[in-house]
Enzyme design. Structure first.
Site, PDB file in Angstrom:
ATOM      1  N   TYR A 141       0.841  -1.195   0.000  1.00 62.13           N
ATOM      2  CA  TYR A 141       0.000   0.000   0.000  1.00 62.13           C
ATOM      3  C   TYR A 141       0.879   1.249   0.000  1.00 62.13           C
ATOM      4  CZ  TYR A 141      -3.562   3.366   1.517  1.00 62.13           C
ATOM      5  OH  TYR A 141      -4.406   4.449   1.619  1.00 62.13           O
ATOM      6  N   LYS A 145       1.169   4.292  -2.858  1.00 64.85           N
ATOM      7  CA  LYS A 145       0.948   5.711  -2.586  1.00 64.85           C
ATOM      8  C   LYS A 145       2.200   6.540  -2.853  1.00 64.85           C
ATOM      9  CE  LYS A 145      -3.389   5.487  -1.528  1.00 64.85           C
ATOM     10  NZ  LYS A 145      -4.409   6.147  -2.376  1.00 64.85           N
TER      11      LYS A 145
END
Length: 229
Positions: A141, A145
């Site tokens: 994750y 990002k």
């Protein structure tokens, strides 16, 4: 850009931050396409529900065909699977990169000519504080990002001559379904975050730091990296 009279498309508009962004855009006088994989789950008045899977190129192209009057693209749809990069599932790595990075990139590529053709406008990418801090338990994750951060900066430069401003929103924990498994302490109200983001869009702010923790992490990027024990 002025929100009143604009035409916005918000991905992941059926819940969480996306729902608040879509509702507040309507309240500001914008026309809003509220996009979700299952458009029947969009329960907002005053929006046009739109079926969209940002990981499916055909779906993205169809959305750009239908929403041909868009002047503001909000890349909000995302997924967090709490997946380590080494010991975690490669399938989850791909899922997070596809939804959180390749999806927004595909949407931006598809809608840039639409926005330009409508006289210019803006793109908002919803990123995260983990673009700059990378917890091992959510490694994929964080990587997705971080890629969104790089994309936002590069695309901002590329699209500026075409009359399209690019902003990125960085925020820590919000009180949404995505963080429901975590304790409530320290979570931001997504309605407040949405309001901050939309004000920043109107002001043309390129990098939106939505909470104090995020601002501190951003300031600390120049610190020396220390070895892990």
């Amino acid at each position: 850009m002025e929100l009143k009279g604009s035409v916005a498309l918000v991905t992941g508009a059926n819940r969480g931050l996306g729902r608040h962004l879509a509702q507040q855009l309507v309240n500001s006088g914008a026309k809003v396409y509220a996009a979700a994989r299952r458009p029947e789950t969009v329960e907002l008045e005053g929006v046009t529900p739109l079926g969209l899977d940002v990981t499916d190129e055909n779906s993205v192209r169809e959305a750009a065909r239908i929403a041909s009057d868009v002047t503001l693209l909000v890349n909000n749809a995302g997924v967090s699977l709490y997946n380590p990069l080494v010991s975690g599932s490669m399938e989850n790595v791909h899922a997070e990169m596809n939804t959180n990075f390749f999806g927004p990139l595909a949407m931006t590529r598809a809608f840039a000519p639409v926005i330009e053709g409508n006289g210019g406008g803006a793109v908002l990418n919803v990123a995260s504080v983990v673009a700059w801090m990378h917890p091992a338990q959510a490694g994929s994750y964080a990587a997705s990002k971080a890629a969104t951060w790089a994309m936002s900066n590069a695309v901002r430069e590329e699209l500026a001559p075409r009359g399209i401003a690019v902003s990125a929103l960085y925020v820590g924990l919000m009180d949404t379904e995505m963080t429901a498994v975590m304790p409530p302490e320290g979570k931001s109200d997504p309605a407040d975050i949405a309001a901050q983001a939309l004000r920043a869009i109107e002001e043309g702010t390129p990098e939106i730091l939505a909470d104090e923790g995020t601002r501190l992490v951003r300031q600390g990027l120049s610190a020396t990296l220390t070895a892990q024990a």
